[in-house]
Scaffold this motif. Structure first.
Motif, PDB file in Angstrom:
ATOM      1  N   GLU A   1      -4.528   5.282  -8.193  1.00 58.39           N
ATOM      2  CA  GLU A   1      -4.650   6.375  -7.224  1.00 58.39           C
ATOM      3  C   GLU A   1      -5.188   5.914  -5.868  1.00 58.39           C
ATOM      4  O   GLU A   1      -4.632   6.254  -4.821  1.00 58.39           O
ATOM      5  CB  GLU A   1      -5.567   7.453  -7.808  1.00 58.39           C
ATOM      6  N   ALA A   2      -6.257   5.136  -5.858  1.00 56.63           N
ATOM      7  CA  ALA A   2      -6.852   4.680  -4.595  1.00 56.63           C
ATOM      8  C   ALA A   2      -5.852   3.834  -3.799  1.00 56.63           C
ATOM      9  O   ALA A   2      -5.730   3.992  -2.580  1.00 56.63           O
ATOM     10  CB  ALA A   2      -8.133   3.897  -4.850  1.00 56.63           C
ATOM     11  N   GLU A   3      -5.127   2.953  -4.503  1.00 57.36           N
ATOM     12  CA  GLU A   3      -4.129   2.117  -3.841  1.00 57.36           C
ATOM     13  C   GLU A   3      -2.993   2.977  -3.274  1.00 57.36           C
ATOM     14  O   GLU A   3      -2.496   2.723  -2.174  1.00 57.36           O
ATOM     15  CB  GLU A   3      -3.571   1.082  -4.820  1.00 57.36           C
ATOM     16  N   ALA A   4      -2.602   4.002  -4.016  1.00 56.92           N
ATOM     17  CA  ALA A   4      -1.542   4.907  -3.552  1.00 56.92           C
ATOM     18  C   ALA A   4      -1.951   5.576  -2.244  1.00 56.92           C
ATOM     19  O   ALA A   4      -1.165   5.636  -1.287  1.00 56.92           O
ATOM     20  CB  ALA A   4      -1.239   5.968  -4.619  1.00 56.92           C
ATOM     21  N   ILE A   5      -3.180   6.059  -2.190  1.00 54.39           N
ATOM     22  CA  ILE A   5      -3.657   6.738  -0.973  1.00 54.39           C
ATOM     23  C   ILE A   5      -3.797   5.747   0.174  1.00 54.39           C
ATOM     24  O   ILE A   5      -3.455   6.054   1.319  1.00 54.39           O
ATOM     25  CB  ILE A   5      -4.961   7.513  -1.268  1.00 54.39           C
ATOM     26  N   GLU A   6      -4.249   4.530  -0.138  1.00 51.99           N
ATOM     27  CA  GLU A   6      -4.354   3.480   0.883  1.00 51.99           C
ATOM     28  C   GLU A   6      -2.969   3.164   1.481  1.00 51.99           C
ATOM     29  O   GLU A   6      -2.809   3.065   2.698  1.00 51.99           O
ATOM     30  CB  GLU A   6      -4.963   2.239   0.228  1.00 51.99           C
ATOM     31  N   LYS A   7      -1.957   3.039   0.608  1.00 51.94           N
ATOM     32  CA  LYS A   7      -0.593   2.758   1.086  1.00 51.94           C
ATOM     33  C   LYS A   7      -0.034   3.936   1.888  1.00 51.94           C
ATOM     34  O   LYS A   7       0.673   3.738   2.878  1.00 51.94           O
ATOM     35  CB  LYS A   7       0.329   2.441  -0.095  1.00 51.94           C
ATOM     36  N   PHE A   8      -0.337   5.165   1.457  1.00 54.47           N
ATOM     37  CA  PHE A   8       0.074   6.363   2.199  1.00 54.47           C
ATOM     38  C   PHE A   8      -0.536   6.337   3.598  1.00 54.47           C
ATOM     39  O   PHE A   8       0.146   6.616   4.589  1.00 54.47           O
ATOM     40  CB  PHE A   8      -0.363   7.629   1.449  1.00 54.47           C
ATOM     41  N   THR A   9      -1.812   5.957   3.700  1.00 48.63           N
ATOM     42  CA  THR A   9      -2.504   5.865   4.995  1.00 48.63           C
ATOM     43  C   THR A   9      -1.835   4.818   5.883  1.00 48.63           C
ATOM     44  O   THR A   9      -1.590   5.067   7.064  1.00 48.63           O
ATOM     45  CB  THR A   9      -3.992   5.517   4.774  1.00 48.63           C
ATOM     46  N   GLU A  10      -1.507   3.661   5.304  1.00 43.78           N
ATOM     47  CA  GLU A  10      -0.826   2.606   6.063  1.00 43.78           C
ATOM     48  C   GLU A  10       0.525   3.100   6.581  1.00 43.78           C
ATOM     49  O   GLU A  10       0.892   2.835   7.725  1.00 43.78           O
ATOM     50  CB  GLU A  10      -0.595   1.369   5.187  1.00 43.78           C
TER      51      GLU A  10
END
Length: 194
Positions: free
Chosen positions: A58-67
């Motif tokens: 989940e955290a990685e998904a949100i990080e990639k969404f932010t990028e």
């Protein structure tokens, strides 16, 4: 060997899978269709539970969404409650100010591909999506983020759900929750006064 046998079955319609392929009513594809696509794309068989994968990624998904979007997502652990009824609540995966939120889904590859192809909220998450708008009356947009790092093509995508498109359902299920909670309160009060 068993692994050779399993490898030989990948990407094929087998007897045990046929029930997940055949559509008797309507035209929507069933999950077996998307499993075959995932297998043919070379994605390894999935033995990790959805809940474990979701919390792990989940955290990685949100990080990639932010990028990808440039949006700054607040992922503080919070509980949103309705101003008029704190028993109607939701824990957002992330939020962007008062008017936007993010819900991350790290599904099986087959479910990810299904959502990518259909561009629809998977039915098992429809109520969760609505609850964002039910709980937070200021919310205008929810980004439903899908992430599967096993996919070389489209490992990350999102659907945008706008309040105006779901408002009728939001009103219906808000009222349903109010009626249900009133019934719960009445029973709790009655049982507490024995």
């Amino acid at each position: 060997t068993r692994s050779d046998w399993e490898a030989a079955r990948r990407g094929k319609i087998t007897g045990s899978r046929l029930k997940d392929i055949i559509v008797k009513r309507g035209t929507a594809k069933k999950i077996g269709f998307y499993e075959i696509i995932a297998e043919r794309l070379g994605i390894p068989a999935d033995d990790e539970s959805a809940m474990v994968r979701g919390s792990r990624l989940e955290a990685e998904a949100i990080e990639k969404f932010t990028e990808k979007t440039g949006k700054t997502v607040d992922t503080s652990l919070v509980l949103w409650t309705r101003d008029d009824n704190e028993s109607i609540a939701l824990s957002p995966d992330g939020f962007i100010g008062d008017t936007e939120a993010v819900e991350a889904k790290c599904l099986s590859s087959a479910r990810h591909i299904e959502a990518l192809i259909t561009q629809e909220v998977p039915s098992e998450y429809e109520y969760q999506v609505l609850q964002y708008f039910i709980v937070n009356e200021k919310l205008e947009k929810l980004y439903l983020v899908f992430f599967d790092p096993r996919l070389l093509s489209n490992p990350l995508f999102h659907l945008e759900i706008n309040r105006k498109d779901v408002q009728e359902d939001v009103d219906t299920y808000l009222e349903y929750q109010r009626v249900t909670l009133a019934e719960v309160d009445e029973i709790v009060n009655r049982l507490s006064n024995f």
